[in-house]
Every structure is written in structure tokens, then in C-alpha cells.
Design a protein around this motif. Structure first.
Motif, short mmCIF file in Angstrom:
data_model
loop_
_atom_site.label_atom_id
_atom_site.label_comp_id
_atom_site.label_asym_id
_atom_site.label_seq_id
_atom_site.Cartn_x
_atom_site.Cartn_y
_atom_site.Cartn_z
N UNK A 277 7.33 -2.11 25.75
CA UNK A 277 8.52 -2.72 24.84
C UNK A 277 8.26 -2.44 23.63
N UNK A 278 6.80 -2.59 23.03
CA UNK A 278 6.71 -2.32 21.69
C UNK A 278 6.86 -0.80 21.42
N UNK A 279 6.69 0.19 22.17
CA UNK A 279 6.90 1.50 21.89
C UNK A 279 8.32 1.80 21.82
N UNK A 280 9.17 1.21 22.93
CA UNK A 280 10.74 1.32 22.60
C UNK A 280 11.33 0.83 21.43
N UNK A 281 10.72 -0.64 20.72
CA UNK A 281 11.01 -1.13 19.54
C UNK A 281 10.88 -0.18 18.51
N UNK A 282 9.77 0.73 18.27
CA UNK A 282 9.44 1.37 17.39
C UNK A 282 10.19 2.59 17.57
#
Length: 286
Positions: A277-282
Motif C-alpha cells: 500500500x505504501x508503494x502505491x501511495x508513493x
């Protein structure tokens, strides 16, 4: 810059086993040299993997050490494997340290990687890698053709993740890596999308260490390569570090320290799902 090739993992396994068999027979290097009418230096070169052991020489050693049956078959198979050339040897101008690392990586079973500056090489897109290697080129003054060869090598390295028995890659990335601009926004979005897709592979795990998480291991990027036994012959873990130079460490105390460091970083990182999820947000932020 030296471009000589160091021994492969297969060659090192074979060399170590031949030395062990000699010692088990109670023979010295001089004894072996006398009985086979070799020089002592030749025995030493074979046992230290400073020269590739020819099949004929291996057979003579196995006869001398009275090795028969399945054990003999295993060692002959290992000797034949050791004689194979790696694809990276096609690139004659590669620095020896880089060629040695690729040889180790190609035979590793698992990799544990901490990335504090850039995405792991095995997970880089071509555009992202071009910018990373281009940055190194500013320091090493690589000519354009050599830069392209290095890029080609990095792309070919990724094949270990999709081979018949794929490398198991577990990486912990500092969240800063997701935000550090390498190339333009398109390059970063493409890289983050690629990273997300790679985490869908069963042999790839990426965990993000958030910037607001306190952690005690303030280490530079490192790669811990691990190897399964081949024909019951064990090969030790290897630690690889890369900053402005490349270094490999095989000392057991050093590799144990890096195993502990990786465990500490992984324990403090987000779990795999939250990291995705953090990768997609980035990605979306770019």
C-alpha cells in the motif's frame, strides 16, 4: 582496472571438497604432488580455486583419495558444472569485482537486501537503472558504449527471479528510497509500478521501513547472499556492500552480524501488505 575473473561458487565448492578429501586421507600437498608427478603449486592452485580444475585432474585426485560410488559421481558432476562459463563472461570489460558478484548472485538460493539509497538492482526498471548507472558514470567516466553494456548486464541479472528455480529475494527498503528522485517523474512512477508488480511474485518480498519509525541499525545498503548445499557441499553466506567501491565478506562473524542487522530492520519494517500500500501511495504521489 582489473577485469580478471575470480572463481565461481561451483569452483570454490569443488576446491574446498578436494582439500577436505586430501586432509581426510592424511596427505599433504607435497604428498599429492609426488604421487601424481605434479608441482605442489598446482595442488595449491586447485585447492584454493585459483585455477579451474580440469576433469582429468579431478579424476586422478578422486582415484588417489579412493572416492567411489555416488560420492564420486557427485564430485564429477560438480567438476563439470564448475567448468561451465557464465553469461556475464561475455562482457570482457566488466570489473572483476562486479563479475565476481554476479557469479555469486547467479548461484545464490536466497538474498536478503537492505536498500537505503536506491531500489535493489534486481528490481530496477531499465529507465531507472540507466539513471543510476549514469550517475556512477559521472564518477568512473564510463564511455557511452560501456554504460550501455553495464545497463544490459543489470537487465540480464534480473533473470534469476524468473528461472526454473528462482532466487528468493527479500528486501527491506528505507521509505526515503520511494521518495528520492532518480530521473524524472515518469521514471519514478514506472519504477514504483514495476516494484509493486514484482511483489506479486511468490519469491519476492519487499518491506518498507517508514521514515517515522525509530530504528537502531544505521547501516549502508548491503546484500546477504545465501547458498543451499550442492551435492552435500556447503558454501558460506556472503555479504556484499556497495558504496563508492564494491566489497565482499565471507567471514562467519561478519555475515552473522549482517544477518542480525537484516532481522532487526525487517522486524521494524511494515508488513508485506502494508508495504505494498505504501508503494502505491508513493507511486501516486509522483
Amino acid at each position: 582496472m582489473s577485469t580478471s575473473r575470480g572463481p565461481s561458487v561451483r569452483q570454490r565448492r569443488l576446491a574446498a571438497e578436494l582439500r577436505r578429501l586430501r586432509e581426510r586421507q592424511g596427505l599433504t600437498g607435497d604428498d599429492v604432488a609426488d604421487r601424481l608427478t605434479w608441482s605442489t603449486a598446482k595442488v595449491s592452485r586447485i585447492e584454493n580455486a585459483r585455477t579451474g580444475a580440469k576433469i582429468g585432474d579431478v579424476l586422478r585426485l578422486l582415484d588417489l583419495y579412493e572416492i567411489e560410488g555416488s560420492r564420486r559421481d557427485d564430485l564429477i558432476a560438480l567438476a563439470n558444472d564448475a567448468a561451465r562459463r557464465g553469461w556475464w563472461e561475455e562482457y570482457r570489460d566488466l570489473p572483476s569485482s562486479l563479475a565476481d558478484f554476479i557469479a555469486l548472485e547467479s548461484e545464490a538460493t536466497a538474498v536478503r537486501e537492505w536498500g537505503s539509497t536506491v531500489f535493489p538492482g534486481l528490481l530496477q526498471t531499465e529507465s531507472y537503472a540507466r539513471n543510476v548507472i549514469g550517475g556512477w558514470s559521472d564518477l568512473a567516466t564510463l564511455p557511452p558504449q560501456e554504460l550501455e553494456r553495464r545497463l544490459d548486464v543489470r537487465m540480464r541479472r534480473r533473470e534469476v527471479l524468473n528461472r526454473a528455480h528462482p532466487l528468493e529475494l527479500s528486501a527491506v527498503l528505507d521509505e526515503a528510497v520511494l521518495q528520492r528522485r532518480i530521473g524524472d517523474q515518469k521514471v519514478m512512477r514506472e519504477q514504483l509500478e514495476h516494484l509493486f508488480r514484482m511483489t506479486e511474485l511468490p519469491n519476492v518480498t519487499v518491506r518498507i521501513l517508514p521514515l517515522n519509525t525509530a530504528h537502531s541499525v544505521l547501516a549502508e545498503s548491503f546484500i546477504l547472499l545465501q547458498f543451499s548445499p550442492v551435492h552435500d557441499i556447503v558454501f558460506p553466506d556472503i555479504v556484499h556492500t556497495e558504496s563508492l567501491t564494491i566489497s565482499h565478506f565471507a567471514d562467519e562473524a561478519v555475515t552473522y552480524m549482517y544477518r542480525l542487522a537484516y532481522k532487526s530492520l525487517a522486524d521494524q519494517a511494515l508488513d508485506a501488505a502494508e508495504s505494498r500500500r505504501r508503494i502505491i501511495e508513493a507511486r501516486d504521489a509522483w
